[in-house]
Design an enzyme around this catalytic site. Structure first.
Site, short mmCIF file in Angstrom:
data_model
loop_
_atom_site.label_atom_id
_atom_site.label_comp_id
_atom_site.label_asym_id
_atom_site.label_seq_id
_atom_site.Cartn_x
_atom_site.Cartn_y
_atom_site.Cartn_z
N SER A 67 0.80 -1.24 0.00
CA SER A 67 0.00 0.00 0.00
C SER A 67 0.83 1.28 0.00
O SER A 67 0.26 2.36 -0.18
CB SER A 67 -0.94 0.02 1.21
OG SER A 67 -2.07 -0.75 0.92
N LYS A 70 0.34 3.47 -2.92
CA LYS A 70 -0.87 4.30 -3.06
C LYS A 70 -0.51 5.79 -3.00
O LYS A 70 -1.22 6.63 -3.57
CB LYS A 70 -1.89 3.93 -1.97
CG LYS A 70 -2.47 2.52 -2.22
CD LYS A 70 -3.32 1.98 -1.08
CE LYS A 70 -3.88 0.61 -1.49
NZ LYS A 70 -4.29 -0.26 -0.44
N TYR A 192 -3.75 -2.95 -10.43
CA TYR A 192 -3.66 -2.73 -8.98
C TYR A 192 -2.77 -3.78 -8.30
O TYR A 192 -1.91 -3.46 -7.47
CB TYR A 192 -5.06 -2.71 -8.36
CG TYR A 192 -5.05 -2.61 -6.87
CD1 TYR A 192 -4.78 -1.39 -6.23
CD2 TYR A 192 -5.28 -3.72 -6.07
CE1 TYR A 192 -4.74 -1.30 -4.85
CE2 TYR A 192 -5.25 -3.64 -4.69
CZ TYR A 192 -4.98 -2.44 -4.08
OH TYR A 192 -4.93 -2.34 -2.71
N TYR A 243 -3.82 3.03 7.94
CA TYR A 243 -5.03 2.23 8.17
C TYR A 243 -5.92 2.91 9.22
O TYR A 243 -5.93 4.14 9.29
CB TYR A 243 -4.65 0.79 8.55
CG TYR A 243 -3.73 0.17 7.53
CD1 TYR A 243 -4.16 -0.02 6.21
CD2 TYR A 243 -2.42 -0.17 7.84
CE1 TYR A 243 -3.32 -0.55 5.24
CE2 TYR A 243 -1.57 -0.72 6.88
CZ TYR A 243 -2.03 -0.91 5.58
OH TYR A 243 -1.19 -1.43 4.64
N VAL A 261 1.20 -3.57 3.97
CA VAL A 261 1.22 -4.84 4.69
C VAL A 261 2.48 -5.66 4.43
O VAL A 261 2.68 -6.70 5.07
CB VAL A 261 -0.03 -5.71 4.40
CG1 VAL A 261 -1.29 -5.04 4.93
CG2 VAL A 261 -0.16 -6.05 2.94
N1 GLU Z 1 -2.25 -5.69 -1.99
C1 GLU Z 1 -2.87 -5.47 -0.73
C2 GLU Z 1 -4.36 -5.48 -0.89
O1 GLU Z 1 -4.89 -4.84 -1.72
C3 GLU Z 1 -2.39 -4.16 -0.17
C4 GLU Z 1 -2.75 -4.08 1.21
C5 GLU Z 1 -1.97 -3.09 1.97
O2 GLU Z 1 -0.72 -3.02 1.93
O3 GLU Z 1 -2.63 -2.35 2.69
O4 GLU Z 1 -5.04 -6.15 -0.16
#
Ligand code: GLU
Length: 307
Positions: A67, A70, A192, A243, A261
């Site tokens: 993430s 992002k 994604y 988060y 994550v």
């Molecule tokens: N590829 C993970 C998902 O979309 C990313 C999650 C993350 O790092 O928050 O579930």
């Protein structure tokens, strides 16, 4: 601390303290490709505005960025379409887990913010529309900013994400039903999952985040974002980047940050430096236990925070 400050002794001290800390959390296990990571691994890097990098531990070890990407897709999309993005995704903390579906129905398919999965899917969808290659645009940007031509997507991790991606698929289909996704859902999901599967080290990511400390200016001196846009991205990182524990992160660390994550966390000291820390053991929210502790120590020792 007064400037000039060499960060190396600070990093060495933090690594020694972290080494003594027993609890490290557990690696993410919902993607089998991530579950095998050793939670005792730890690396940390600090990049100054001019690209000088300091590091300790596993700071040159590539890990799954997840993430953290992002932030970069958000910045790249804003650079292309500016404020129009904000008609399709909000800027408020969600208070829900990163992959939650519930809020979307109440809020008519407009995700709360660009850092929960629903919001990131919208951003990637729009970046893909703008560029024709969202994951490739991201990879090119990370390579250019880090100076590391070898950065790559781990296709095994991407395949693993895809094989275990029902929830992300549900989010994307749900938003498509509200008209908030422009590309075919399978195309978007492929972009994604590949985006999430970019591997990079703490050194790479600290450098690649530099434009946010330089108020929108890239490593080569060109402008990616306006000063206001860089401020906006930093603000959304502070309020939504870790988060549903962003309040606790702001309280402990006091910097805009974004976790993934894979166990990485990036953070920005605007006008001063950028950081990336990696340790794969996560807490119940999905944030790296040792990573957040190390950033907490960094701002406490140096006094460098936005507050
Ligand atoms: N590829 C993970 C998902 O979309 C990313 C999650 C993350 O790092 O928050 O579930």
């Amino acid at each position: 601390m007064s400037s000039p400050l060499t960060f190396q002794p600070v990093l060495d001290r933090i690594a020694a303290e972290i080494e003594q800390t027993p609890g490290r959390g557990r690696p993410a296990d919902y993607i089998p490709a991530l579950a095998a990571c050793d939670p005792r691994r730890f690396g940390m890097a600090v990049a100054e505005l001019d690209g000088t990098v300091y590091g300790v531990g596993d700071w040159r070890q590539p890990f799954s960025t997840q993430s953290i990407t992002k932030v970069f897709t958000l910045a790249l999309d804003l650079a292309h379409e500016a404020d129009e993005l904000w008609e399709h995704v909000g800027r408020e903390p969600s208070g829900n887990p990163f992959n939650s579906l519930v809020q979307l129905e109440y809020e008519n398919g407009i995700p709360r913010n660009p850092f929960i999965n629903a919001g990131a899917l919208v951003v990637t969808d729009r970046l893909h529309t703008q560029t024709g290659d969202a994951a490739g645009t991201l990879l090119d940007f990370l390579r250019a900013e880090s100076g590391n031509e070898h950065l790559a997507i781990n296709e095994d991790v991407a395949a693993s994400e895809s094989a275990h991606g029902d929830r992300n698929a549900a989010l994307a289909h749900f938003m498509a039903a509200y008209g908030n996704i422009g590309n075919p859902v399978p195309v978007l999901l492929d972009e994604y999952f590949r985006q999430c599967s970019v591997e990079a080290s703490c050194a790479d990511l600290a450098l690649a985040t530099g434009f946010l400390a330089r108020h929108g200016i890239r490593a080569d001196g060109s402008r990616l974002l306006t000063m206001s846009q860089a401020k906006e991205v930093n603000a959304v990182m502070l309020t939504c980047g870790t988060y549903d524990a962003a309040g606790e992160f702001a309280y402990r660390v006091g910097l805009p940050g974004k976790s993934g994550v894979g166990g990485g966390v990036i953070a920005v000291v605007p006008g001063r430096c950028t950081l990336c820390v990696w340790s794969p053991g996560l807490d119940g929210h999905g944030n790296s236990v040792a990573g957040v502790a190390a950033l907490d120590r960094f701002t406490t020792i140096t006094g460098l925070s936005v507050f």
